[in-house]
Design a protein around this motif. Structure first.
Motif, PDB file in Angstrom:
ATOM      1  N   GLY A 101     -17.077  20.191  18.672  1.00  0.00           N
ATOM      2  CA  GLY A 101     -18.689  19.889  18.826  1.00  0.00           C
ATOM      3  C   GLY A 101     -19.025  19.668  17.157  1.00  0.00           C
TER       4      GLY A 101
ATOM      5  N   ASP B 115     -22.533  14.661  15.625  1.00  0.00           N
ATOM      6  CA  ASP B 115     -21.345  15.816  15.623  1.00  0.00           C
ATOM      7  C   ASP B 115     -20.325  15.091  14.779  1.00  0.00           C
TER       8      ASP B 115
ATOM      9  N   SER C 105     -16.806  25.659  19.533  1.00  0.00           N
ATOM     10  CA  SER C 105     -18.078  24.950  19.433  1.00  0.00           C
ATOM     11  C   SER C 105     -18.876  25.499  21.057  1.00  0.00           C
TER      12      SER C 105
ATOM     13  N   SER D  81     -21.445  21.327  23.985  1.00  0.00           N
ATOM     14  CA  SER D  81     -20.387  20.512  22.919  1.00  0.00           C
ATOM     15  C   SER D  81     -19.075  20.159  23.593  1.00  0.00           C
TER      16      SER D  81
END
Ligand code: FO1
Length: 328
Positions: free
Chosen positions: A19, A59, A215, A220
Protein backbone atom coordinates in the motif's frame (compact mmCIF):
# COMPACT_ATOMS: atom_id res chain seq x y z
CA UNK A 1 11.65 -25.75 -4.03
CA UNK A 2 15.33 -24.75 -4.15
CA UNK A 3 17.54 -27.66 -5.12
CA UNK A 4 20.89 -25.95 -4.61
CA UNK A 5 22.43 -24.83 -1.36
CA UNK A 6 20.95 -21.60 0.04
CA UNK A 7 22.22 -18.51 -1.74
CA UNK A 8 23.94 -15.77 0.25
CA UNK A 9 21.43 -13.38 1.79
CA UNK A 10 22.54 -10.49 -0.41
CA UNK A 11 21.56 -12.50 -3.45
CA UNK A 12 17.97 -12.98 -2.31
CA UNK A 13 15.19 -11.45 -4.33
CA UNK A 14 11.99 -10.16 -2.74
CA UNK A 15 8.56 -9.20 -4.05
CA UNK A 16 6.60 -6.92 -1.74
CA UNK A 17 2.82 -6.38 -1.86
CA UNK A 18 2.43 -2.69 -1.06
CA UNK A 19 0.00 0.00 0.00
CA UNK A 20 1.31 3.47 0.87
CA UNK A 21 3.14 4.71 3.95
CA UNK A 22 3.87 1.44 5.82
CA UNK A 23 5.01 -0.25 2.62
CA UNK A 24 7.19 2.71 1.65
CA UNK A 25 8.99 2.57 5.00
CA UNK A 26 9.50 -1.18 4.71
CA UNK A 27 10.90 -0.76 1.19
CA UNK A 28 13.29 1.93 2.49
CA UNK A 29 14.54 -0.62 5.04
CA UNK A 30 14.92 -3.28 2.34
CA UNK A 31 16.92 -0.85 0.17
CA UNK A 32 19.44 -0.64 3.03
CA UNK A 33 19.93 -4.41 3.25
CA UNK A 34 19.52 -5.68 -0.33
CA UNK A 35 20.63 -4.38 -3.73
CA UNK A 36 17.83 -2.32 -5.27
CA UNK A 37 17.80 -4.65 -8.27
CA UNK A 38 16.70 -7.51 -5.98
CA UNK A 39 13.53 -5.70 -4.87
CA UNK A 40 10.17 -5.60 -6.68
CA UNK A 41 7.29 -3.59 -5.21
CA UNK A 42 3.82 -4.63 -6.38
CA UNK A 43 1.65 -1.66 -5.58
CA UNK A 44 -2.05 -1.10 -4.96
CA UNK A 45 -3.57 1.23 -7.55
CA UNK A 46 -7.20 0.83 -6.50
CA UNK A 47 -6.84 4.19 -4.63
CA UNK A 48 -6.04 5.89 -7.94
CA UNK A 49 -8.23 8.78 -8.96
CA UNK A 50 -8.67 11.51 -11.54
CA UNK A 51 -8.77 15.03 -10.14
CA UNK A 52 -8.79 18.15 -12.38
CA UNK A 53 -8.36 15.66 -15.22
CA UNK A 54 -5.06 14.45 -13.73
CA UNK A 55 -4.25 10.78 -13.13
CA UNK A 56 -3.16 10.38 -9.50
CA UNK A 57 -1.61 7.16 -8.15
CA UNK A 58 -1.24 7.92 -4.42
CA UNK A 59 0.44 4.71 -3.26
CA UNK A 60 2.97 4.71 -6.09
CA UNK A 61 3.79 8.35 -5.40
CA UNK A 62 4.13 7.77 -1.65
CA UNK A 63 6.61 4.97 -2.36
CA UNK A 64 8.59 6.94 -4.94
CA UNK A 65 8.78 10.10 -2.82
CA UNK A 66 9.67 8.16 0.35
CA UNK A 67 12.46 6.16 -1.29
CA UNK A 68 13.80 9.31 -2.95
CA UNK A 69 13.89 11.02 0.47
CA UNK A 70 11.50 13.67 -0.84
CA UNK A 71 8.29 12.81 1.05
CA UNK A 72 6.79 15.22 3.54
CA UNK A 73 7.49 13.26 6.72
CA UNK A 74 4.63 14.71 8.78
CA UNK A 75 1.86 14.20 6.24
CA UNK A 76 3.24 10.94 4.85
CA UNK A 77 2.10 11.97 1.34
CA UNK A 78 3.21 14.63 -1.11
CA UNK A 79 6.54 16.41 -1.23
CA UNK A 80 8.48 18.10 1.56
CA UNK A 81 8.82 21.88 1.25
CA UNK A 82 5.70 22.01 -0.92
CA UNK A 83 3.77 25.18 -1.86
CA UNK A 84 0.06 25.29 -2.66
CA UNK A 85 -0.40 28.24 -4.99
CA UNK A 86 -2.16 26.42 -7.82
CA UNK A 87 -4.69 24.91 -5.42
CA UNK A 88 -5.27 28.29 -3.74
CA UNK A 89 -5.77 29.98 -7.12
CA UNK A 90 -8.67 27.62 -7.86
CA UNK A 91 -10.75 29.48 -5.29
CA UNK A 92 -11.54 32.13 -7.92
CA UNK A 93 -13.47 29.56 -9.94
CA UNK A 94 -15.52 28.12 -7.11
CA UNK A 95 -18.08 30.90 -7.39
CA UNK A 96 -18.83 30.23 -11.06
CA UNK A 97 -18.87 26.44 -10.83
CA UNK A 98 -22.30 25.09 -11.78
CA UNK A 99 -24.07 22.72 -9.37
CA UNK A 100 -22.94 19.12 -9.75
CA UNK A 101 -19.54 20.09 -11.21
CA UNK A 102 -16.37 18.88 -9.51
CA UNK A 103 -14.26 21.60 -11.17
CA UNK A 104 -12.14 23.65 -8.74
CA UNK A 105 -12.61 21.15 -5.91
CA UNK A 106 -9.92 21.82 -3.33
CA UNK A 107 -10.39 18.98 -0.85
CA UNK A 108 -7.67 16.87 -2.49
CA UNK A 109 -4.33 18.48 -1.73
CA UNK A 110 -2.18 18.77 -4.84
CA UNK A 111 0.99 20.72 -4.14
CA UNK A 112 2.68 22.81 -6.83
CA UNK A 113 5.70 20.50 -7.21
CA UNK A 114 3.64 17.31 -6.85
CA UNK A 115 1.56 18.49 -9.83
CA UNK A 116 4.56 17.83 -12.09
CA UNK A 117 4.34 14.08 -11.35
CA UNK A 118 0.63 14.03 -12.18
CA UNK A 119 1.13 16.12 -15.33
CA UNK A 120 3.77 13.66 -16.50
CA UNK A 121 1.72 10.55 -15.69
CA UNK A 122 -1.44 11.96 -17.26
CA UNK A 123 0.23 12.97 -20.50
CA UNK A 124 2.11 9.68 -20.87
CA UNK A 125 -1.09 7.69 -20.29
CA UNK A 126 -2.83 9.91 -22.88
CA UNK A 127 -0.01 9.05 -25.31
CA UNK A 128 -0.90 5.38 -24.84
CA UNK A 129 1.81 4.34 -22.38
CA UNK A 130 0.82 1.77 -19.76
CA UNK A 131 0.84 2.67 -16.07
CA UNK A 132 3.62 0.07 -15.71
CA UNK A 133 5.80 1.94 -18.21
CA UNK A 134 5.03 5.38 -16.80
CA UNK A 135 5.72 4.20 -13.24
CA UNK A 136 9.12 2.86 -14.33
CA UNK A 137 9.89 6.22 -15.96
CA UNK A 138 8.89 8.12 -12.81
CA UNK A 139 10.98 5.80 -10.59
CA UNK A 140 13.99 6.29 -12.88
CA UNK A 141 13.50 10.06 -12.89
CA UNK A 142 13.74 9.98 -9.08
CA UNK A 143 16.91 7.88 -9.26
CA UNK A 144 15.40 4.68 -7.88
CA UNK A 145 16.86 1.32 -8.83
CA UNK A 146 14.17 -1.00 -7.55
CA UNK A 147 11.28 -2.23 -9.72
CA UNK A 148 7.93 -0.63 -8.92
CA UNK A 149 5.01 -2.41 -10.58
CA UNK A 150 1.38 -1.30 -10.48
CA UNK A 151 -0.71 -4.38 -9.57
CA UNK A 152 -2.67 -3.89 -12.81
CA UNK A 153 -2.91 -1.64 -15.85
CA UNK A 154 -6.67 -2.11 -15.92
CA UNK A 155 -9.20 0.08 -14.17
CA UNK A 156 -9.77 -1.42 -10.73
CA UNK A 157 -11.11 1.01 -8.13
CA UNK A 158 -12.09 0.79 -4.49
CA UNK A 159 -15.55 2.05 -3.54
CA UNK A 160 -16.66 2.43 0.05
CA UNK A 161 -20.28 2.19 1.15
CA UNK A 162 -21.17 4.52 4.01
CA UNK A 163 -24.45 5.21 5.81
CA UNK A 164 -24.12 8.99 5.32
CA UNK A 165 -22.97 9.30 1.70
CA UNK A 166 -23.83 5.94 0.13
CA UNK A 167 -21.28 4.31 -2.17
CA UNK A 168 -18.36 6.68 -2.75
CA UNK A 169 -14.94 6.43 -4.42
CA UNK A 170 -12.08 5.62 -2.03
CA UNK A 171 -10.46 9.09 -2.05
CA UNK A 172 -13.77 10.73 -1.16
CA UNK A 173 -13.99 8.42 1.84
CA UNK A 174 -10.33 8.75 2.80
CA UNK A 175 -9.47 12.37 2.08
CA UNK A 176 -12.73 14.32 1.66
CA UNK A 177 -14.38 12.72 4.71
CA UNK A 178 -11.02 12.09 6.45
CA UNK A 179 -11.97 8.40 6.92
CA UNK A 180 -13.89 9.60 9.97
CA UNK A 181 -17.10 7.94 8.80
CA UNK A 182 -17.89 4.27 9.18
CA UNK A 183 -17.22 2.06 6.16
CA UNK A 184 -20.06 -0.46 5.94
CA UNK A 185 -18.44 -2.35 3.06
CA UNK A 186 -15.79 -2.04 0.38
CA UNK A 187 -15.90 -3.17 -3.23
CA UNK A 188 -13.19 -3.43 -5.85
CA UNK A 189 -14.89 -2.35 -9.04
CA UNK A 190 -13.26 -3.96 -12.07
CA UNK A 191 -11.52 -6.74 -10.12
CA UNK A 192 -13.17 -9.59 -12.03
CA UNK A 193 -12.03 -8.30 -15.42
CA UNK A 194 -8.61 -7.02 -14.30
CA UNK A 195 -5.39 -8.78 -15.28
CA UNK A 196 -2.18 -8.53 -13.29
CA UNK A 197 0.16 -5.79 -14.43
CA UNK A 198 3.15 -6.71 -16.58
CA UNK A 199 5.75 -8.80 -14.71
CA UNK A 200 3.66 -9.00 -11.50
CA UNK A 201 2.96 -12.73 -11.47
CA UNK A 202 6.50 -13.45 -12.62
CA UNK A 203 7.89 -11.42 -9.70
CA UNK A 204 5.75 -13.33 -7.20
CA UNK A 205 6.60 -16.70 -8.73
CA UNK A 206 10.35 -16.18 -8.92
CA UNK A 207 11.12 -14.16 -5.77
CA UNK A 208 12.98 -15.97 -2.99
CA UNK A 209 10.63 -14.31 -0.53
CA UNK A 210 7.25 -12.58 -0.86
CA UNK A 211 6.49 -9.95 1.78
CA UNK A 212 3.06 -8.53 2.55
CA UNK A 213 3.84 -5.01 3.80
CA UNK A 214 2.19 -3.64 6.97
CA UNK A 215 -0.49 -1.93 4.87
CA UNK A 216 -4.26 -1.94 5.33
CA UNK A 217 -5.28 -5.60 4.74
CA UNK A 218 -8.71 -4.60 3.39
CA UNK A 219 -8.14 -1.58 1.15
CA UNK A 220 -4.42 -1.77 0.30
CA UNK A 221 -3.55 -5.48 0.15
CA UNK A 222 -7.20 -6.51 -0.49
CA UNK A 223 -7.36 -4.98 -3.99
CA UNK A 224 -4.04 -6.61 -4.98
CA UNK A 225 -5.32 -10.03 -3.90
CA UNK A 226 -8.71 -9.37 -5.54
CA UNK A 227 -7.04 -10.03 -8.91
CA UNK A 228 -7.47 -13.78 -9.35
CA UNK A 229 -4.13 -14.54 -10.98
CA UNK A 230 -2.25 -12.59 -8.30
CA UNK A 231 -4.08 -14.29 -5.45
CA UNK A 232 -3.44 -17.70 -6.99
CA UNK A 233 0.26 -16.87 -7.45
CA UNK A 234 0.61 -15.72 -3.82
CA UNK A 235 -1.27 -18.76 -2.51
CA UNK A 236 1.11 -20.91 -4.54
CA UNK A 237 4.05 -19.30 -2.71
CA UNK A 238 2.40 -19.43 0.75
CA UNK A 239 5.37 -21.19 2.36
CA UNK A 240 7.62 -18.27 1.34
CA UNK A 241 5.18 -15.47 2.14
CA UNK A 242 5.82 -13.31 5.22
CA UNK A 243 3.13 -10.83 6.29
CA UNK A 244 3.94 -7.94 8.60
CA UNK A 245 1.02 -7.05 10.87
CA UNK A 246 -0.20 -3.46 10.42
CA UNK A 247 -2.02 -3.77 13.75
CA UNK A 248 0.05 -3.14 16.87
CA UNK A 249 -1.53 -3.36 20.32
CA UNK A 250 -4.99 -3.32 18.76
CA UNK A 251 -4.41 -0.17 16.69
CA UNK A 252 -3.23 0.86 13.22
CA UNK A 253 -0.23 3.20 13.33
CA UNK A 254 -1.79 5.27 10.54
CA UNK A 255 -5.07 5.29 8.65
CA UNK A 256 -8.37 3.52 9.22
CA UNK A 257 -7.29 -0.16 9.15
CA UNK A 258 -8.38 -0.75 12.76
CA UNK A 259 -11.89 0.67 12.28
CA UNK A 260 -12.29 -1.04 8.92
CA UNK A 261 -11.25 -4.46 10.27
CA UNK A 262 -13.77 -4.07 13.10
CA UNK A 263 -16.57 -3.19 10.64
CA UNK A 264 -15.63 -6.22 8.55
CA UNK A 265 -15.96 -8.47 11.61
CA UNK A 266 -12.23 -9.21 11.78
CA UNK A 267 -10.61 -9.14 15.22
CA UNK A 268 -8.54 -5.95 15.51
CA UNK A 269 -5.28 -7.61 16.48
CA UNK A 270 -2.27 -9.29 14.95
CA UNK A 271 -4.16 -12.58 15.45
CA UNK A 272 -7.16 -11.24 13.49
CA UNK A 273 -4.82 -10.22 10.66
CA UNK A 274 -3.21 -13.69 10.79
CA UNK A 275 -6.65 -15.29 10.39
CA UNK A 276 -7.34 -12.98 7.44
CA UNK A 277 -4.03 -13.94 5.75
CA UNK A 278 -4.00 -17.64 6.61
CA UNK A 279 -4.45 -18.80 2.98
CA UNK A 280 -1.71 -16.54 1.60
CA UNK A 281 1.04 -16.37 4.23
CA UNK A 282 2.89 -18.97 6.31
CA UNK A 283 4.76 -16.48 8.51
CA UNK A 284 3.56 -13.40 10.31
CA UNK A 285 5.71 -10.70 11.89
CA UNK A 286 4.10 -9.17 14.96
CA UNK A 287 5.32 -6.39 17.22
CA UNK A 288 7.06 -6.90 20.57
CA UNK A 289 4.02 -5.25 22.17
CA UNK A 290 1.91 -8.16 20.88
CA UNK A 291 4.25 -10.93 22.05
CA UNK A 292 1.42 -12.56 23.98
CA UNK A 293 -0.47 -13.05 20.69
CA UNK A 294 2.24 -15.33 19.24
CA UNK A 295 0.35 -18.49 20.20
CA UNK A 296 -2.91 -17.12 18.75
CA UNK A 297 -1.07 -16.38 15.48
CA UNK A 298 0.37 -19.92 15.51
CA UNK A 299 -3.14 -21.29 16.15
CA UNK A 300 -4.19 -19.64 12.87
CA UNK A 301 -1.49 -21.68 11.13
CA UNK A 302 1.13 -18.92 10.73
CA UNK A 303 4.61 -19.06 12.23
CA UNK A 304 4.93 -15.96 14.43
CA UNK A 305 8.06 -13.79 14.47
CA UNK A 306 8.04 -11.29 17.32
CA UNK A 307 10.17 -8.17 16.84
CA UNK A 308 10.13 -4.36 16.76
CA UNK A 309 7.93 -3.43 13.78
CA UNK A 310 7.56 0.32 14.34
CA UNK A 311 9.53 1.94 11.50
CA UNK A 312 10.02 5.44 12.91
CA UNK A 313 13.55 5.57 11.51
CA UNK A 314 15.35 4.07 8.56
CA UNK A 315 17.57 2.12 10.99
CA UNK A 316 14.54 0.54 12.64
CA UNK A 317 13.09 -0.30 9.21
CA UNK A 318 16.38 -1.90 8.13
CA UNK A 319 16.55 -3.92 11.38
CA UNK A 320 13.02 -5.21 10.78
CA UNK A 321 13.98 -6.18 7.21
CA UNK A 322 17.08 -8.02 8.42
CA UNK A 323 14.86 -10.02 10.78
CA UNK A 324 12.36 -10.78 8.00
CA UNK A 325 15.18 -11.97 5.75
CA UNK A 326 16.67 -14.07 8.53
CA UNK A 327 19.86 -12.01 8.45
CA UNK A 328 20.09 -11.62 12.21
N1 FO1 B 1 -4.09 12.34 1.71
C1 FO1 B 1 -4.79 13.16 2.50
O1 FO1 B 1 -5.13 12.80 3.63
N2 FO1 B 1 -5.16 14.42 2.06
C2 FO1 B 1 -4.83 14.88 0.83
O2 FO1 B 1 -5.18 16.01 0.47
C3 FO1 B 1 -4.04 14.02 -0.01
C4 FO1 B 1 -3.60 14.42 -1.28
C5 FO1 B 1 -2.77 13.58 -2.02
C6 FO1 B 1 -2.25 14.00 -3.24
C7 FO1 B 1 -1.42 13.19 -3.98
C8 FO1 B 1 -1.09 11.91 -3.49
O3 FO1 B 1 -0.28 11.12 -4.21
C9 FO1 B 1 -1.60 11.48 -2.28
C10 FO1 B 1 -2.44 12.31 -1.53
N3 FO1 B 1 -2.94 11.91 -0.29
C11 FO1 B 1 -3.69 12.74 0.48
C12 FO1 B 1 -2.64 10.57 0.25
C13 FO1 B 1 -3.53 9.46 -0.23
O4 FO1 B 1 -4.65 9.84 -0.90
C14 FO1 B 1 -3.87 8.41 0.82
O5 FO1 B 1 -2.97 8.40 1.88
C15 FO1 B 1 -3.84 7.02 0.21
O6 FO1 B 1 -4.68 6.86 -0.87
C16 FO1 B 1 -4.09 5.91 1.23
O7 FO1 B 1 -3.14 4.94 0.98
Amino acid sequence: VPTTSPSPVFDRTVAVLCGGVGAARLLAGLMDVLPAASITAIVNVADDTEIHGLSISPDIDTIVYTLAGAIDPERGWGLAGESWQALAALERYEGVRPPGSSAANRWFGLGDKDLATHFYRTQRLAEGATLTAVTAEIATAWGLGLTILPMTNDRLRTFVTTAQFGRIPFQEFFVRHRHAINALSVEFEGAVAASPGAAVVDAITTADLVIIAPSNPLVSIGPILSIDAIRTAVEGRRADVVAVSPIIAGKALKGPADHMLASAGIEVSAAGVAAHYRAVAATMVIDDLDAELASAVAAEGLRPIVTDTVMTSRERAAALCRTILGMT
